[in-house]
Write a protein that holds these residues in place. Structure first.
Motif, PDB file in Angstrom:
ATOM      1  N   HIS A  30     -18.064  42.423  45.125  1.00 24.57           N
ATOM      2  CA  HIS A  30     -18.713  41.349  44.363  1.00 24.57           C
ATOM      3  C   HIS A  30     -17.683  40.362  43.817  1.00 24.57           C
ATOM      4  N   MET A  31     -16.557  40.882  43.346  1.00 24.44           N
ATOM      5  CA  MET A  31     -15.506  40.006  42.822  1.00 24.44           C
ATOM      6  C   MET A  31     -14.951  39.103  43.920  1.00 24.44           C
ATOM      7  N   ILE A  32     -14.702  39.678  45.100  1.00 28.29           N
ATOM      8  CA  ILE A  32     -14.187  38.884  46.224  1.00 28.29           C
ATOM      9  C   ILE A  32     -15.172  37.777  46.576  1.00 28.29           C
ATOM     10  N   GLY A  33     -16.457  38.125  46.595  1.00 26.61           N
ATOM     11  CA  GLY A  33     -17.485  37.125  46.883  1.00 26.61           C
ATOM     12  C   GLY A  33     -17.520  36.036  45.831  1.00 26.61           C
ATOM     13  N   ALA A  48     -23.847  33.053  49.865  1.00 26.80           N
ATOM     14  CA  ALA A  48     -25.041  33.635  49.239  1.00 26.80           C
ATOM     15  C   ALA A  48     -26.182  33.746  50.250  1.00 26.80           C
ATOM     16  N   HIS A  49     -26.307  32.744  51.118  1.00 23.45           N
ATOM     17  CA  HIS A  49     -27.342  32.788  52.156  1.00 23.45           C
ATOM     18  C   HIS A  49     -27.026  33.883  53.178  1.00 23.45           C
ATOM     19  N   TRP A  50     -25.751  34.015  53.526  1.00 23.90           N
ATOM     20  CA  TRP A  50     -25.333  35.028  54.500  1.00 23.90           C
ATOM     21  C   TRP A  50     -25.687  36.427  54.025  1.00 23.90           C
ATOM     22  N   LEU A  51     -25.578  36.681  52.710  1.00 23.69           N
ATOM     23  CA  LEU A  51     -25.916  37.994  52.171  1.00 23.69           C
ATOM     24  C   LEU A  51     -27.356  38.382  52.490  1.00 23.69           C
ATOM     25  N   ARG A  52     -28.208  37.383  52.610  1.00 21.91           N
ATOM     26  CA  ARG A  52     -29.624  37.647  52.880  1.00 21.91           C
ATOM     27  C   ARG A  52     -29.929  37.796  54.366  1.00 21.91           C
ATOM     28  N   HIS A 136     -32.094  31.330  32.363  1.00 22.20           N
ATOM     29  CA  HIS A 136     -31.044  30.412  32.805  1.00 22.20           C
ATOM     30  C   HIS A 136     -31.058  29.113  31.998  1.00 22.20           C
ATOM     31  N   SER A 137     -29.855  28.637  31.662  1.00 20.14           N
ATOM     32  CA  SER A 137     -29.741  27.377  30.925  1.00 20.14           C
ATOM     33  C   SER A 137     -29.931  26.205  31.886  1.00 20.14           C
ATOM     34  N   GLY A 138     -30.676  25.205  31.482  1.00 20.10           N
ATOM     35  CA  GLY A 138     -30.921  24.065  32.367  1.00 20.10           C
ATOM     36  C   GLY A 138     -31.961  24.416  33.417  1.00 20.10           C
ATOM     37  N   GLY A 139     -31.954  23.691  34.497  1.00 22.24           N
ATOM     38  CA  GLY A 139     -32.919  23.936  35.554  1.00 22.24           C
ATOM     39  C   GLY A 139     -32.374  24.863  36.617  1.00 22.24           C
ATOM     40  N   PHE A 140     -32.980  26.034  36.759  1.00 24.04           N
ATOM     41  CA  PHE A 140     -32.540  27.001  37.774  1.00 24.04           C
ATOM     42  C   PHE A 140     -32.934  26.488  39.154  1.00 24.04           C
ATOM     43  N   GLU A 141     -31.966  26.480  40.092  1.00 27.42           N
ATOM     44  CA  GLU A 141     -32.211  25.992  41.448  1.00 27.42           C
ATOM     45  C   GLU A 141     -32.114  27.148  42.431  1.00 27.42           C
ATOM     46  N   SER A 142     -33.246  27.563  42.970  1.00 22.07           N
ATOM     47  CA  SER A 142     -33.272  28.657  43.935  1.00 22.07           C
ATOM     48  C   SER A 142     -32.516  28.257  45.202  1.00 22.07           C
ATOM     49  N   GLY A 143     -31.659  29.146  45.678  1.00 26.23           N
ATOM     50  CA  GLY A 143     -30.882  28.859  46.881  1.00 26.23           C
ATOM     51  C   GLY A 143     -29.631  28.053  46.628  1.00 26.23           C
ATOM     52  N   LYS A 144     -29.326  27.763  45.358  1.00 27.45           N
ATOM     53  CA  LYS A 144     -28.124  27.009  45.012  1.00 27.45           C
ATOM     54  C   LYS A 144     -27.332  27.748  43.935  1.00 27.45           C
ATOM     55  N   PRO A 145     -26.763  28.889  44.283  1.00 25.21           N
ATOM     56  CA  PRO A 145     -26.041  29.713  43.295  1.00 25.21           C
ATOM     57  C   PRO A 145     -24.832  29.005  42.686  1.00 25.21           C
ATOM     58  N   TYR A 146     -24.175  28.133  43.447  1.00 19.91           N
ATOM     59  CA  TYR A 146     -23.007  27.425  42.919  1.00 19.91           C
ATOM     60  C   TYR A 146     -23.402  26.625  41.678  1.00 19.91           C
TER      61      TYR A 146
END
Length: 223
Positions: A30-33, A48-52, A136-146
């Motif tokens: 997880h740290m490496i990721g 993050a998409h690759w993990l799925r 989550h603070s602000g607007g959470f964006e699904s598929g945009k973990p960055y």
């Protein structure tokens, strides 16, 4: 046989050791990721998409990820239950506290129980923050973990919660790794120094690796 092993103190310690190692391996990966965030939004979001999609087309979308989640949940529950039961067994064995505290006990040893509670609460908060977006603070964006990570570490409380939890992880690993080695029969007088050095190195590496992300956001390296 399984019940007999579980009911014994040695059995519970073995469950704690094995489940702890499973979680430790996950933390390293997880740290490496997490450190991929320093390569930009595109690469981090792609990771993050690759993990799925790991295992496709043999595995369906997110099946591998869910298998990992189930294994981790099982490890966390086994670790927590065995730790609690061992703690209760220890208290029943000596209901009266020692008159003199053990001076040689390390800070990490004395705070293992509180550290475990802190980590359990953090896992819940972390999932609600960056997985479901509930807190989550602000607007959470699904598929945009960055973007979601940057949002979280742009708040003082997000940084505070995360940093406290990471420091607890470091202390937990520092003592837990060496303790697991003793339980599994790896430790010995000749190996103790090497095992303690390894435990310290792992704790330091993981602590620094996980702290790098909020520090990167706070300093503007990640934005």
């Amino acid at each position: 046989m399984a019940r007999t092993v579980w009911d014994s103190t040695v059995g519970k310690k073995t469950v704690m050791a094995v489940s702890g190692i499973v979680m430790l391996l996950y933390l390293v990966v997880h740290m490496i990721g997490n450190l991929k965030i320093f390569f930009g939004a595109g690469e981090f979001n792609h990771y993050a998409h690759w993990l799925r999609t790991v295992g496709e087309p043999f595995m369906h979308y997110e099946w591998t990820l869910w298998i990992i989640r189930v294994v981790l949940v099982a490890a966390v529950i086994a670790h927590a239950v065995s730790a609690y039961q061992l703690s209760r067994r220890d208290i029943r064995a000596r209901p009266d506290k020692y008159v003199h505290k053990k001076a040689r006990a390390s800070y990490a040893t004395r705070t293992m129980r509180w550290g475990g509670i802190i980590l359990a609460l953090f896992i819940v908060w972390h999932l609600l923050d960056l997985t479901t977006g509930t807190v989550h603070s602000g607007g959470f964006e699904s598929g945009k973990p960055y973007q979601n990570v940057v949002d979280t570490f742009s708040t003082w409380y997000g940084n505070t919660i995360y940093i406290v939890a990471v420091l607890a992880v470091g202390l937990h690993i520092r003592h837990g790794f060496w303790s697991a080695a003793q339980t599994l029969g790896v430790g010995s007088r000749t190996r103790d120094r090497a095992l303690k050095t390894t435990a310290n190195a792992l704790a330091l590496l993981l602590t620094a690796g996980f702290l790098a992300v909020p520090v990167g956001v706070m300093t503007g390296v990640v934005s």
